[in-house]
Enzyme design. Structure first.
Site, mmCIF file in Angstrom:
data_model
loop_
_atom_site.group_PDB
_atom_site.id
_atom_site.type_symbol
_atom_site.label_atom_id
_atom_site.label_comp_id
_atom_site.label_asym_id
_atom_site.label_seq_id
_atom_site.Cartn_x
_atom_site.Cartn_y
_atom_site.Cartn_z
ATOM 1 N N HIS A 1 46.752 38.276 11.025
ATOM 2 C CA HIS A 1 46.955 39.628 10.162
ATOM 3 C C HIS A 1 45.459 40.344 9.927
ATOM 4 C CE1 HIS A 1 47.078 42.191 6.132
ATOM 5 N NE2 HIS A 1 48.425 42.832 7.020
ATOM 6 N N SER B 1 54.626 63.711 31.354
ATOM 7 C CA SER B 1 53.559 62.801 30.964
ATOM 8 C C SER B 1 53.930 61.714 29.695
ATOM 9 C CB SER B 1 52.832 63.937 29.828
ATOM 10 O OG SER B 1 51.695 62.962 28.859
ATOM 11 N N ARG C 1 37.500 12.828 34.953
ATOM 12 C CA ARG C 1 36.886 14.300 34.826
ATOM 13 C C ARG C 1 38.454 15.229 34.830
ATOM 14 N NH1 ARG C 1 32.490 15.812 38.192
ATOM 15 N NH2 ARG C 1 31.924 17.171 36.270
ATOM 16 N N MET D 1 41.386 16.799 27.440
ATOM 17 C CA MET D 1 41.296 15.598 27.392
ATOM 18 C C MET D 1 39.276 15.780 28.189
ATOM 19 S SD MET D 1 41.508 11.534 28.549
ATOM 20 C CE MET D 1 40.179 11.474 29.551
ATOM 21 N N LYS E 1 37.395 21.889 38.505
ATOM 22 C CA LYS E 1 36.239 21.765 38.579
ATOM 23 C C LYS E 1 37.035 20.804 40.144
ATOM 24 C CE LYS E 1 35.031 19.779 34.901
ATOM 25 N NZ LYS E 1 35.464 18.828 33.994
ATOM 26 N N CYS F 1 50.116 59.979 27.911
ATOM 27 C CA CYS F 1 48.844 60.303 26.646
ATOM 28 C C CYS F 1 49.035 59.498 25.729
ATOM 29 C CB CYS F 1 49.419 61.916 27.257
ATOM 30 S SG CYS F 1 51.071 61.836 26.224
ATOM 31 N N GLY G 1 40.166 21.688 24.135
ATOM 32 C CA GLY G 1 41.307 20.561 23.847
ATOM 33 C C GLY G 1 41.902 19.714 24.884
ATOM 34 N N GLU H 1 58.858 59.903 25.704
ATOM 35 C CA GLU H 1 58.350 58.869 25.004
ATOM 36 C C GLU H 1 60.216 58.231 24.047
ATOM 37 O OE1 GLU H 1 56.889 61.521 22.224
ATOM 38 O OE2 GLU H 1 57.218 62.808 22.423
ATOM 39 N N ARG I 1 30.834 26.425 39.233
ATOM 40 C CA ARG I 1 31.976 27.214 39.027
ATOM 41 C C ARG I 1 30.810 28.798 38.796
ATOM 42 N NH1 ARG I 1 33.286 25.291 33.028
ATOM 43 N NH2 ARG I 1 31.687 25.798 32.443
ATOM 44 N N ARG J 1 50.830 70.420 23.893
ATOM 45 C CA ARG J 1 51.859 70.032 23.244
ATOM 46 C C ARG J 1 52.090 70.807 22.107
ATOM 47 N NH1 ARG J 1 52.882 64.350 20.687
ATOM 48 N NH2 ARG J 1 51.615 65.392 19.080
ATOM 49 N N TYR K 1 47.781 60.504 36.353
ATOM 50 C CA TYR K 1 46.236 60.505 35.457
ATOM 51 C C TYR K 1 46.691 60.037 34.152
ATOM 52 C CZ TYR K 1 48.619 63.969 32.782
ATOM 53 O OH TYR K 1 49.622 65.053 31.974
ATOM 54 N N GLY L 1 54.434 59.441 27.027
ATOM 55 C CA GLY L 1 54.130 59.046 25.354
ATOM 56 C C GLY L 1 54.312 57.304 24.967
ATOM 57 N N THR L 2 53.371 56.928 25.355
ATOM 58 C CA THR L 2 53.927 55.813 25.236
ATOM 59 C C THR L 2 53.941 54.978 24.419
ATOM 60 O OG1 THR L 2 51.519 55.169 26.137
ATOM 61 C CG2 THR L 2 53.318 55.184 27.630
ATOM 62 N N ASN L 3 53.093 55.868 22.643
ATOM 63 C CA ASN L 3 53.139 55.319 21.429
ATOM 64 C C ASN L 3 54.914 54.896 21.016
ATOM 65 O OD1 ASN L 3 50.195 55.210 21.548
ATOM 66 N ND2 ASN L 3 50.047 57.023 20.175
ATOM 67 N N ASP L 4 55.391 56.052 21.540
ATOM 68 C CA ASP L 4 56.710 56.886 20.700
ATOM 69 C C ASP L 4 57.274 56.053 21.646
ATOM 70 O OD1 ASP L 4 57.327 58.286 18.142
ATOM 71 O OD2 ASP L 4 56.304 59.345 19.051
ATOM 72 N N ARG M 1 47.442 68.582 20.469
ATOM 73 C CA ARG M 1 48.398 68.343 19.795
ATOM 74 C C ARG M 1 47.591 69.460 18.594
ATOM 75 N NH1 ARG M 1 45.636 63.028 19.628
ATOM 76 N NH2 ARG M 1 46.949 61.247 19.807
HETATM 77 P P1 ADP Z 1 33.415 20.102 31.113
HETATM 78 O O1 ADP Z 1 34.824 20.146 32.445
HETATM 79 O O2 ADP Z 1 33.767 19.472 29.717
HETATM 80 O O3 ADP Z 1 31.994 20.277 31.636
HETATM 81 P P2 ADP Z 1 32.343 17.320 33.080
HETATM 82 O O4 ADP Z 1 34.050 16.188 33.400
HETATM 83 O O5 ADP Z 1 31.553 18.148 33.521
HETATM 84 O O6 ADP Z 1 33.401 18.211 31.495
HETATM 85 O O7 ADP Z 1 31.932 16.274 32.038
HETATM 86 C C1 ADP Z 1 30.883 16.430 31.661
HETATM 87 C C2 ADP Z 1 29.441 15.853 31.700
HETATM 88 O O8 ADP Z 1 29.944 14.330 32.688
HETATM 89 C C3 ADP Z 1 29.322 16.021 33.399
HETATM 90 O O9 ADP Z 1 27.943 17.904 32.382
HETATM 91 C C4 ADP Z 1 28.076 15.305 33.324
HETATM 92 O O10 ADP Z 1 26.764 15.707 33.011
HETATM 93 C C5 ADP Z 1 28.566 13.786 33.431
HETATM 94 N N1 ADP Z 1 28.978 13.226 34.053
HETATM 95 C C6 ADP Z 1 30.756 14.485 34.950
HETATM 96 N N2 ADP Z 1 31.060 13.270 36.324
HETATM 97 C C7 ADP Z 1 30.031 12.010 36.268
HETATM 98 C C8 ADP Z 1 29.258 11.718 37.498
HETATM 99 N N3 ADP Z 1 30.197 11.418 38.024
HETATM 100 N N4 ADP Z 1 28.355 11.021 37.269
HETATM 101 C C9 ADP Z 1 27.516 11.225 36.459
HETATM 102 N N5 ADP Z 1 27.582 11.744 35.530
HETATM 103 C C10 ADP Z 1 28.722 12.440 35.239
HETATM 104 MG MG MG Z 2 55.026 61.437 20.074
HETATM 105 MG MG MG Z 3 31.223 20.419 33.412
#
Ligand code: ADP
Ligand code: MG
Ligand code: MG
Length: 900
Positions: free
Chosen positions: A451, A782, A91, A102, A22, A850, A100, A763, A335, A635, A870, A784-787, A580
């Site tokens: 599983h 050749s 951010r 922040m 970002k 193979c 996960g 192998e 991005r 083979r 190959y 035989g990566t399984n074995d 085979r």
């Molecule tokens: P994520 O990684 O989940 O996309 P962001 O850091 O992009 O989180 O932030 C989520 C939202 O917060 C952005 O889509 C935007 O709408 C808002 N945001 C981020 N920075 C600013 C800012 N400087 N001013 C206003 N809104 C913001």
């Molecule tokens: Mg074999």
């Molecule tokens: Mg974002």
């Protein structure tokens, strides 16, 4: 002293290791002169130092303050100023985006005093309290972990008190009251007042971002996705812009092309008078981005031109977040956007047409995994209802069947010829027979390493796991749709016998039998669809053909019959890497093998072999004809001979029955004695492969003779036969020398044959480490990566995959099953040693693979780098291996692009 803080103007997109994705892209947009609110990024180095010491590194906060003052000077606002307060967004942003971490905290800097200043300054009291309300909520939730429900309960109460249903109907006064209630929630949960110092808010938010690197979900995700655990995250701090300042403000997301289909055009969502996550949270209805053209034409056209700039600059599909503040457009993120497999191919083709990238680069924008995805049949999107749930896409395919809850039910239904989906909370080794019998497997618990997922992938069954919106009750025989994850009807109940459809490529679970569409890519590969007929197919065609031109490695197929060989050829195989021969000993020919085994003297044995030879010769002839002009690697017999005899318990029963009836068990009695005699406790490590050839007189000679006869016949028919003879399971050069001497003696009896190379599989680990010796007697290798994987790890694949691989994957002992993707550090090391030592002796030695890894996209690259000539894989995987072989050739080692 290291530099811990970079102004947006100082960074660029190359610095994503240091500034996170970002931050690096915010810097890049700033450098491009696009309207980005001023800000700075605290580096991943600072994060790592913080995590190591539990404290920010010395000098970091001084740097932060220095950069903060620069922003204040630029905007003429100050953090905490009671008349004109600067507000900030904090951010997180690591090198790879991951769940996960922040979440963003907006509106930092608002306090009981500055909120009044903001109200006066903007002339909008409601806006000021709305922003403060958001801050207390976001800050409380993300920095202190205050549960969302505590805030939403207050929100509901405020609406009830005001007698309104929409948030927008709450007045400034109502929101003022709500902020008070939120602050009380904050106090009760955290035991402290909501911080009234903006600097303390900022300080706490920055620390919280650092700490979120080790949040449980983030750690889990990194392990699954093989992202190193020690990268750390950057923190972006920037001035706020306000999309919630009335109808001439708003916020949105946009893509420069449709990330689902690749179609050019305007794609995105916009929400007026909104901030941050309002757009994606689904709490209010967004409008399609096109409508912005009516709402605010100036901003719309500006946005279009910026999107164009970004696409040309990044030379790829970009995904964008923006905000409009009273008619002024601000860019908040960009991005290179994620996309579907279909869009990846279509866009790569378009960008070539538009002259933005060349074909080599286009090859780098797609992957064999994506091509594989496109080759599975798919549900017709037009026919699919809203999904009941969306779980983890664990093993691809589109499976339709009736719900069964128990393994035994799956087995009996399959025996009646019914298609069933085995539905479990989670599976365990007891479910194995049912998993084999089922068309698809659905679980409500567990992820990609459960599983169910591991076993399904190993067997090629379609699987969706962890569909948590479903409550599976096998005893009651019901599935209850408990959540809204897929937008499906809550409370729906499905019973055993009901039809469902599961999409192992997307994780969607649909009620009923959804129509399945065959893959246009497969129809094209099979020659039933012209490349021009479809945008996607045209792109696939073009990139596959380019891959073939640039690839150094060829792709052969594993095929045992002329029919398979023809299919492989259509799929673009340049020969057969593994035929085979054991498949040629099944069916009614089994009886001949029995005679071979039971023969008591040379004459009896020779007679059995003589009967087998013409059959083998006919098989080889057909195969050589189907692959005329291309190498066909045959083979010699590999499995233990007792595998061709009836099972011990079956024979025992037959003999016992005969005895009980007082009749002579005859042939069965002899067979039973043979089975008992030949019993092995570890057949995988027993009398098989080259050992058979050296112990059973005449067996390999018969096969070699059949090959020679077939070759002579093909020559006589004007063909161009190119057989290669491959000896399995060699561990010592002496074994290969002995078989070679036998084979050469047979071949010497034929005139005018083309040279027939005699080579070996590598192998057995001992073969890999003595490859320098073995190469002296081999015309080709050749792998035989399984074995090699089984023997290198000491794993019996059939036993370990279901028993404990899930646990191993969870523990991170390996990130992917070594049977799926080659274990580059261990087994790969054996391979590297073998290649180096063998080529030192015979520089031109032909080397291939193979094992199943030959068709694994990630492994193909490894084989290219290891110097292979190959790879050979199942016919169906030939196209993806071709694509990956091409990609490996154009992609320099250092530029492995981020495909996550
Ligand atoms: P994520 O990684 O989940 O996309 P962001 O850091 O992009 O989180 O932030 C989520 C939202 O917060 C952005 O889509 C935007 O709408 C808002 N945001 C981020 N920075 C600013 C800012 N400087 N001013 C206003 N809104 C913001
Ligand atoms: Mg074999
Ligand atoms: Mg974002």
């Amino acid at each position: 002293m290291p530099k811990y803080v970079y102004d947006f103007i100082e960074g660029n997109r190359e610095l994503s290791d240091l500034l996170g994705g970002k931050g690096a892209n915010l810097a890049e947009m700033t450098r491009l002169g696009l309207p980005v609110p001023p800000g700075f990024t605290i580096t991943t180095v600072a994060c790592r130092a913080y995590l190591a010491a539990g404290e920010p590194p010395e000098g970091m906060f001084d740097e932060v303050n220095r950069h903060l003052r620069a922003i204040e000077a630029r905007l003429g606002k100050r953090l905490g100023d009671r008349h004109d307060p600067l507000l900030l967004a904090v951010r997180s942003g690591a090198r790879f985006s991951m769940p996960g971490m922040m979440e963003t905290v907006l509106d930092i800097g608002l306090t009981d005093t500055t909120v009044a200043g903001l109200a006066t300054l903007t002339g909008d009291e409601r806006f000021a309290w709305d922003s403060y309300r958001r801050l207390v909520h976001m800050f409380g939730r993300t920095v202190f972990g205050v549960p969302d429900e505590l805030f939403t309960a207050e929100m509901a109460a405020a609406k009830r008190a005001a007698g309104v249903t929409a948030y927008s109907a709450l007045s400034a006064g109502d929101l003022h009251g709500l902020v008070g209630a939120y602050q009380k929630v904050f106090h009760e949960y955290t035991g402290r007042d909501f911080p009234q110092s903006p600097h303390e808010q900022l300080d706490l938010a920055i620390r919280a971002v650092f700490e979120s690197w080790n949040a449980e979900r983030a750690v889990f995700y990194r392990r699954q996705e093989r992202i190193p655990a020690d990268l750390g995250t950057a923190v972006n701090v920037m001035a706020m812009v306000f999309g919630n300042l009335g109808p001439d403000s708003g916020t949105g997301v946009a893509f420069t092309r449709d990330p689902a289909t690749g179609e050019r055009g305007v794609y995105g969502d916009y929400l007026a008078n909104a901030q941050g996550e309002d757009v994606v949270s689904g709490s209010r209805n967004t409008v399609p981005l096109q409508q912005l053209e009516q709402i605010d034409p100036r901003s719309f056209h500006r946005l279009m031109s910026i999107m164009d700039t970004l696409e040309h600059h990044y030379r790829d599909l970009c995904d964008i977040e923006f905000t409009i503040e009273r008619g002024a457009l601000w860019m908040l993120q960009t991005r290179v956007g994620k996309r579907t497999a279909e869009a990846a191919f279509v866009i790569a083709g378009q960008l070539v047409d538009e002259g933005i990238i060349n074909l080599d680069e286009a090859l780098d924008r797609v992957s064999g995994a994506q091509l594989a995805h496109l080759m599975f049949p798919r549900f017709d999107p037009a026919a699919a209802p809203a999904p009941l749930a969306v779980g983890v896409a664990a093993a691809p395919g589109a499976a339709v069947g009736r719900v069964v809850f128990h393994s035994a039910d799956a087995v009996s239904a399959a025996a009646r010829g019914e298609q069933v989906i085995l539905v479990r909370r989670e599976t365990n080794p007891d479910d194995l027979p049912g998993m084999i019998a089922a068309t698809g497997i659905l679980t409500s618990h567990g992820g990609k390493t459960s599983h169910a997922a591991v076993v399904a992938r190993g067997m090629g069954r379609t699987c969706v796991c962890g569909a948590e919106a479903l409550t599976v009750d096998p005893d009651a025989g019901t599935i209850t749709v408990a959540g809204t994850a897929g937008g499906g009807a809550v409370g729906t109940v499905l019973r055993a016998g009901d039809l469902i459809s599961i999409d192992g490529g997307t994780g969607a679970v649909y009620p009923g039998a959804v129509a399945v569409r065959s893959s246009p890519v497969v129809r094209y590969i099979e020659g039933d669809l012209a490349p021009e007929s479809d945008q996607l197919v045209a792109a696939v065609d073009r990139l596959l053909r380019h891959a073939d031109t640039v690839a150094r490695m060829r792709v052969r197929a594993n095929a045992d019959t002329a029919e398979d060989a023809e299919r492989a050829r259509a799929f673009g195989a340049a020969g057969i890497g593994l035929c085979r021969t054991e498949h040629m000993f099944l069916g009614d020919r089994r009886e001949l093998v029995e005679r071979l085994i039971l023969a008591t003297d040379d004459a009896g044995r020779d007679e059995a072999l003589a009967a087998l030879r013409p059959l083998q010769r006919a098989d080889f002839e057909a195969l050589l004809a189907a692959m005329d002009g291309q190498p066909v690697t045959i083979r010699l017999l590999d499995p233990p001979l007792h595998e061709f005899l009836p099972a011990l318990d079956e024979l025992t029963a037959r003999v016992a029955r005969a005895r009980a009836l007082g009749t002579d068990p005859g042939h069965d009695g002899q067979l039973l004695a043979a089975v008992r005699r030949m019993h092995e406790s570890n057949p995988m490590l027993g009398l098989r492969g080259v050992r058979l050839g050296l112990v059973v007189p005449g067996l390999f000679e018969m096969q070699v003779r059949a090959i020679a006869e077939a070759t002579a016949q093909r020559l006589g028919d004007g063909g161009d036969p190119r057989p290669q003879i491959m000896v399995p399971l060699v561990g010592a050069v002496q074994e290969l020398e002995a078989v070679r001497a036998q084979a050469e003696a047979v071949l010497a009896g034929f005139d005018g044959l083309p040279p027939i190379p005699i080579g070996t599989m590598i192998e057995v680990p001992r073969a890999a480490v003595t490859a320098g010796e073995i190469a002296t007697a081999a015309d080709f290798f050749s792998f035989g990566t399984n074995d090699l994987t089984q023997l290198g790890w000491g794993f019996s694949r059939d036993d370990v995959e279901g028993a404990f691989f899930g646990r191993y994957l969870e523990l991170g002992i390996f990130a992917v099953s070594p049977f799926e993707s080659i274990d580059t550090t261990g087994i790969g090391r054996l391979i590297a040693i073998a290649v180096t030592d063998a080529r030192a002796v015979r520089p031109g030695l032909e080397i291939g693979v193979c094992g199943e890894h030959g068709g694994d996209p990630e492994s193909v690259r490894f084989f290219h780098d290891a110097g292979f000539d190959y790879v050979s894989c199942s016919p169906y995987r030939v196209p993806l291996a071709r694509l990956e072989a091409g990609r490996a050739a154009v992609r320099p080692l250092h530029s492995r692009s981020d495909t996550r």
